[in-house]
Scaffold this motif. Structure first.
Motif, PDB file in Angstrom:
ATOM      1  N   ARG A  24       0.828  -1.212   0.000  1.00 49.44           N
ATOM      2  CA  ARG A  24       0.000   0.000   0.000  1.00 49.44           C
ATOM      3  C   ARG A  24       0.862   1.262   0.000  1.00 49.44           C
ATOM      4  NH1 ARG A  24      -4.908   1.980   4.031  1.00 49.44           N
ATOM      5  NH2 ARG A  24      -5.399   3.825   2.796  1.00 49.44           N
ATOM      6  N   TYR A  25       1.919   1.268   0.798  1.00 51.57           N
ATOM      7  CA  TYR A  25       2.783   2.452   0.835  1.00 51.57           C
ATOM      8  C   TYR A  25       3.584   2.596  -0.461  1.00 51.57           C
ATOM      9  CZ  TYR A  25       1.691   3.661   5.638  1.00 51.57           C
ATOM     10  OH  TYR A  25       1.036   4.065   6.769  1.00 51.57           O
ATOM     11  N   ARG A  26       4.045   1.512  -1.002  1.00 53.60           N
ATOM     12  CA  ARG A  26       4.835   1.587  -2.234  1.00 53.60           C
ATOM     13  C   ARG A  26       4.007   2.031  -3.434  1.00 53.60           C
ATOM     14  NH1 ARG A  26       8.709  -3.831  -2.068  1.00 53.60           N
ATOM     15  NH2 ARG A  26      10.220  -3.027  -0.540  1.00 53.60           N
ATOM     16  N   ASP A  27       2.699   1.798  -3.381  1.00 51.37           N
ATOM     17  CA  ASP A  27       1.828   2.140  -4.504  1.00 51.37           C
ATOM     18  C   ASP A  27       1.542   3.628  -4.608  1.00 51.37           C
ATOM     19  OD1 ASP A  27       1.677  -0.444  -5.352  1.00 51.37           O
ATOM     20  OD2 ASP A  27      -0.295  -0.856  -4.481  1.00 51.37           O
ATOM     21  N   SER A  28       1.959   4.408  -3.619  1.00 57.47           N
ATOM     22  CA  SER A  28       1.672   5.845  -3.611  1.00 57.47           C
ATOM     23  C   SER A  28       2.863   6.603  -3.052  1.00 57.47           C
ATOM     24  CB  SER A  28       0.427   6.122  -2.754  1.00 57.47           C
ATOM     25  OG  SER A  28       0.172   7.496  -2.649  1.00 57.47           O
ATOM     26  N   ASP A  29       3.087   7.793  -3.584  1.00 57.35           N
ATOM     27  CA  ASP A  29       4.175   8.622  -3.055  1.00 57.35           C
ATOM     28  C   ASP A  29       3.889   9.061  -1.622  1.00 57.35           C
ATOM     29  OD1 ASP A  29       5.575   8.429  -5.417  1.00 57.35           O
ATOM     30  OD2 ASP A  29       4.764  10.292  -6.239  1.00 57.35           O
ATOM     31  N   ARG A  30       2.627   9.242  -1.316  1.00 57.12           N
ATOM     32  CA  ARG A  30       2.224   9.608   0.039  1.00 57.12           C
ATOM     33  C   ARG A  30       0.787   9.161   0.242  1.00 57.12           C
ATOM     34  NH1 ARG A  30       2.584  15.636   2.605  1.00 57.12           N
ATOM     35  NH2 ARG A  30       4.719  14.924   3.033  1.00 57.12           N
ATOM     36  N   ILE A  31       0.503   8.596   1.428  1.00 57.63           N
ATOM     37  CA  ILE A  31      -0.863   8.177   1.746  1.00 57.63           C
ATOM     38  C   ILE A  31      -1.564   9.217   2.618  1.00 57.63           C
ATOM     39  CG2 ILE A  31      -2.237   6.470   2.994  1.00 57.63           C
ATOM     40  CD1 ILE A  31      -0.363   4.331   2.101  1.00 57.63           C
ATOM     41  N   TRP A  32      -0.853   9.707   3.626  1.00 59.35           N
ATOM     42  CA  TRP A  32      -1.484  10.579   4.621  1.00 59.35           C
ATOM     43  C   TRP A  32      -1.129  12.041   4.377  1.00 59.35           C
ATOM     44  CZ3 TRP A  32      -4.693   7.129   5.957  1.00 59.35           C
ATOM     45  CH2 TRP A  32      -4.300   5.817   6.198  1.00 59.35           C
ATOM     46  N   SER A  33      -1.785  12.933   5.107  1.00 62.06           N
ATOM     47  CA  SER A  33      -1.676  14.374   4.858  1.00 62.06           C
ATOM     48  C   SER A  33      -0.366  14.980   5.333  1.00 62.06           C
ATOM     49  CB  SER A  33      -2.832  15.108   5.552  1.00 62.06           C
ATOM     50  OG  SER A  33      -2.677  15.058   6.970  1.00 62.06           O
ATOM     51  N   GLY A  34       0.311  14.321   6.283  1.00 58.46           N
ATOM     52  CA  GLY A  34       1.499  14.918   6.881  1.00 58.46           C
ATOM     53  C   GLY A  34       1.179  15.770   8.099  1.00 58.46           C
ATOM     54  N   ARG A  35      -0.104  15.929   8.416  1.00 56.96           N
ATOM     55  CA  ARG A  35      -0.526  16.695   9.594  1.00 56.96           C
ATOM     56  C   ARG A  35      -0.898  15.742  10.722  1.00 56.96           C
ATOM     57  NH1 ARG A  35      -3.255  18.929   5.281  1.00 56.96           N
ATOM     58  NH2 ARG A  35      -5.197  17.893   5.910  1.00 56.96           N
ATOM     59  N   PRO A  36      -0.710  16.138  11.979  1.00 58.63           N
ATOM     60  CA  PRO A  36      -1.063  15.255  13.100  1.00 58.63           C
ATOM     61  C   PRO A  36      -2.568  15.059  13.179  1.00 58.63           C
ATOM     62  CG  PRO A  36      -0.525  17.441  13.908  1.00 58.63           C
ATOM     63  CD  PRO A  36      -0.161  17.431  12.447  1.00 58.63           C
ATOM     64  N   ASN A  37      -2.970  13.926  13.708  1.00 65.13           N
ATOM     65  CA  ASN A  37      -4.392  13.671  13.895  1.00 65.13           C
ATOM     66  C   ASN A  37      -4.993  14.660  14.891  1.00 65.13           C
ATOM     67  OD1 ASN A  37      -5.180  11.270  12.287  1.00 65.13           O
ATOM     68  ND2 ASN A  37      -3.479  10.328  13.400  1.00 65.13           N
ATOM     69  N   GLN A  38      -6.166  15.189  14.549  1.00 61.86           N
ATOM     70  CA  GLN A  38      -6.781  16.245  15.354  1.00 61.86           C
ATOM     71  C   GLN A  38      -7.066  15.798  16.785  1.00 61.86           C
ATOM     72  OE1 GLN A  38     -10.286  17.510  13.266  1.00 61.86           O
ATOM     73  NE2 GLN A  38      -9.157  18.215  11.471  1.00 61.86           N
ATOM     74  N   LEU A  39      -7.482  14.555  16.950  1.00 59.62           N
ATOM     75  CA  LEU A  39      -7.833  14.098  18.291  1.00 59.62           C
ATOM     76  C   LEU A  39      -6.605  13.846  19.151  1.00 59.62           C
ATOM     77  CD1 LEU A  39     -10.868  11.890  17.301  1.00 59.62           C
ATOM     78  CD2 LEU A  39     -10.930  14.024  18.617  1.00 59.62           C
TER      79      LEU A  39
END
Length: 212
Positions: free
Chosen positions: A16-31
């Protein structure tokens, strides 16, 4: 969440990680930000750290952090994020397949944000290990999806979502050693990848270890 053999977990997440340059936003989770901002920094363990946003945020606020993930690709990206943010000296990275291996030590904060997987993981057992890793006076923070997003008409796979009381019971924490500080379902407004407006509900557990 499903009965796929655990041996497939590393292959799934690495792919899953290799299939995309980035998965998440790079921002910390709000909670995480909401629940942890008032805590005194110490040693933190971030389980399922992904590309490192939560670990980097904690390190930027004075925590000494160990970030853990099953994917080596995710950990490389997390280390690069920490270097770019100037926090590399306050974050260490370890690869673990939780349920098989677990990091050593005790921590003032153990953080697990959305530790949910479409491939098999003994979630209750992992969360009990997470609680065991909390030092006296420390905090266990868990955040997990309570269900599918409102726009998800056909779930992509069969899943059983945790409940507030169900997970608390599964942790089996002695009441004379632990206190419950947050036990809440939070509804967040959100937008699907296709632009459909809706909401998603998350469950939040913040528990304080008051005794040995």
């Amino acid at each position: 969440m499903t009965h796929t053999p655990v041996t497939q977990a590393a292959e799934f997440w690495e792919g899953r990680y290799r299939d995309s340059d980035r998965i998440w936003s790079g921002r910390p989770n709000q909670l995480l930000v909401r629940e942890v901002s008032g805590l005194e920094p110490g040693r933190a363990l971030d389980l399922g750290c992904g590309e490192g946003a939560d670990a980097v945020w904690l390190a930027s606020r004075g925590w000494q952090v160990t970030g853990v993930d099953i994917s080596q690709t995710a950990l490389r990206r997390a280390a690069a994020h920490a270097a770019d943010a100037g926090t590399a000296d306050r974050v260490g990275w370890e690869r673990h397949e939780l349920g098989v291996t677990f990091p050593d030590g005790s921590f003032d904060l153990v953080n697990a944000q959305y530790l949910q997987s479409p491939v098999h993981m003994d979630q209750d057992a992992v969360l009990r290990q997470a609680a065991h890793a909390v030092a006296e006076g420390g905090t266990l923070l868990l955040v997990m999806h309570a269900g599918w997003p409102s726009w998800q008409e056909r779930p992509p796979f069969e899943a059983e979502f945790p409940t507030l009381e169900g997970t608390l019971a599964a942790l089996a924490l002695p009441e004379d050693v632990w206190s419950v500080e947050t036990l809440e379902t939070v509804r967040r407004q959100n937008v699907s990848p296709e632009g459909v407006e809706g909401f998603r509900e998350d469950n939040v557990w913040r528990l304080r270890r008051t005794g040995a």
